[in-house]
Design a protein around this motif. Sequence first.
Motif, PDB file in Angstrom:
ATOM      1  N   LEU A 220       0.868  -1.177   0.000  1.00 57.21           N
ATOM      2  CA  LEU A 220       0.000   0.000   0.000  1.00 57.21           C
ATOM      3  C   LEU A 220       0.909   1.233   0.000  1.00 57.21           C
ATOM      4  N   PRO A 221       1.624   1.460  -1.107  1.00 53.87           N
ATOM      5  CA  PRO A 221       2.671   2.488  -1.109  1.00 53.87           C
ATOM      6  C   PRO A 221       2.161   3.909  -1.276  1.00 53.87           C
ATOM      7  N   THR A 222       0.903   4.081  -1.699  1.00 55.40           N
ATOM      8  CA  THR A 222       0.381   5.417  -1.966  1.00 55.40           C
ATOM      9  C   THR A 222      -0.975   5.607  -1.308  1.00 55.40           C
ATOM     10  N   GLN A 223      -1.379   6.860  -1.177  1.00 53.73           N
ATOM     11  CA  GLN A 223      -2.703   7.152  -0.638  1.00 53.73           C
ATOM     12  C   GLN A 223      -3.791   6.566  -1.543  1.00 53.73           C
ATOM     13  N   ARG A 224      -3.548   6.588  -2.840  1.00 50.84           N
ATOM     14  CA  ARG A 224      -4.524   6.034  -3.778  1.00 50.84           C
ATOM     15  C   ARG A 224      -4.726   4.542  -3.521  1.00 50.84           C
TER      16      ARG A 224
END
Length: 370
Positions: A220-224
């Motif tokens: 889950l590397p990004t807010q998206r």
Amino acid sequence: MTDTAAYFPRLAGRRVAVLANQTSVADMPGAPGADASGRVHLVDLLHARGFDVTGIFSPEHGFRGTADAGEHVGSTVDARTGIPIRSLYDGGSGRPSDEAMRSFDVLLIDLQDVGLRFYTYYITMLRLTDACADAGREVIVLDRPNPNGDKVEGPLLDMKYRSGVGQLPIPVLHGMTLGEIARMAIGEGWAHPCRLDVVPCRNYTHATEYLLPVAPSPNLPTQRSVYLYAALCPFEGTVVSLGRGTDRPFACYGHPGLKGRNYTFTPRPTAGAKHPPLEGEVCRGVDLSSLPLDEARATGFTLRYVIDAYRDLEALGDAFFTPMFEKLVGAGWVRGMIRAGATDAEIRARWQEDVARFRPLRAKYLLYEE
């Protein structure tokens, strides 16, 4: 974590254990243990202030957040402080050893959750609170905002599908913080009663948009990806890849058999995905990595992406799914509706009654306004 006046006095003269990982940080310029940017990890803060931190427990992905999903993380030592990192499993029955439990008086929990039933940090928290209840240890949760806290969506978990990716009879998106989940689990008798205190977030409501300063886990590397997680994680119970082993995990999906798709990717071994599904195979599919952030936030729990892929691969029939699908969606009827041609709206309508029953129960344990 920054409200030190609320919990530092509770730790003085006591042996402290911490349940933490790479997300257990805050911007506290000038604080002992802070780096040049002013960011400090909870363990470094406690260690620099002279508290007797006798051990660190870490959830799935490990203390520094680099392990694969479900990978067993053993005992070691934190190189920076020399504090033992204790295994959650060395006592058997999925809990720490008696020796580990005797090594502290109070457990401090500080983890960034993302608010989904199948995101496992709350399961780790409850496993440890049960152990603390049995050992007579106090638990303090340093609460953090839920980035998906404005949504309560999905079927309640049918407990016959209870598993390592779902432990409580709650919806997929439960709209609660870890502190609120702990209160509910103990209050409803789903967890052993223990001495629990929650240090709440200030100036937070469940509607507050919260951008995570640190990735909560490798995939889950990004807010998206945090926002799309609820909609794409059900692919873990199918033959379709959701981008593990690429630079866009939980922001795309695909399969070698999908037709008429211009976007392609090939899963490869990466940090946090040593052997991703469909490794080395060219997958055709859909790229969601440019979806506007406000649209991603509004997506919530939807099965429209799974339905899209199923209809394209309909010749697979039930082989499209694996037994993990029911564990993730939490109900046995969803697969049948998809196979019968139901729309996302029709499936959504069926779980509305579950949500309606859950909301008043949830309301009893909320610490923050809606």
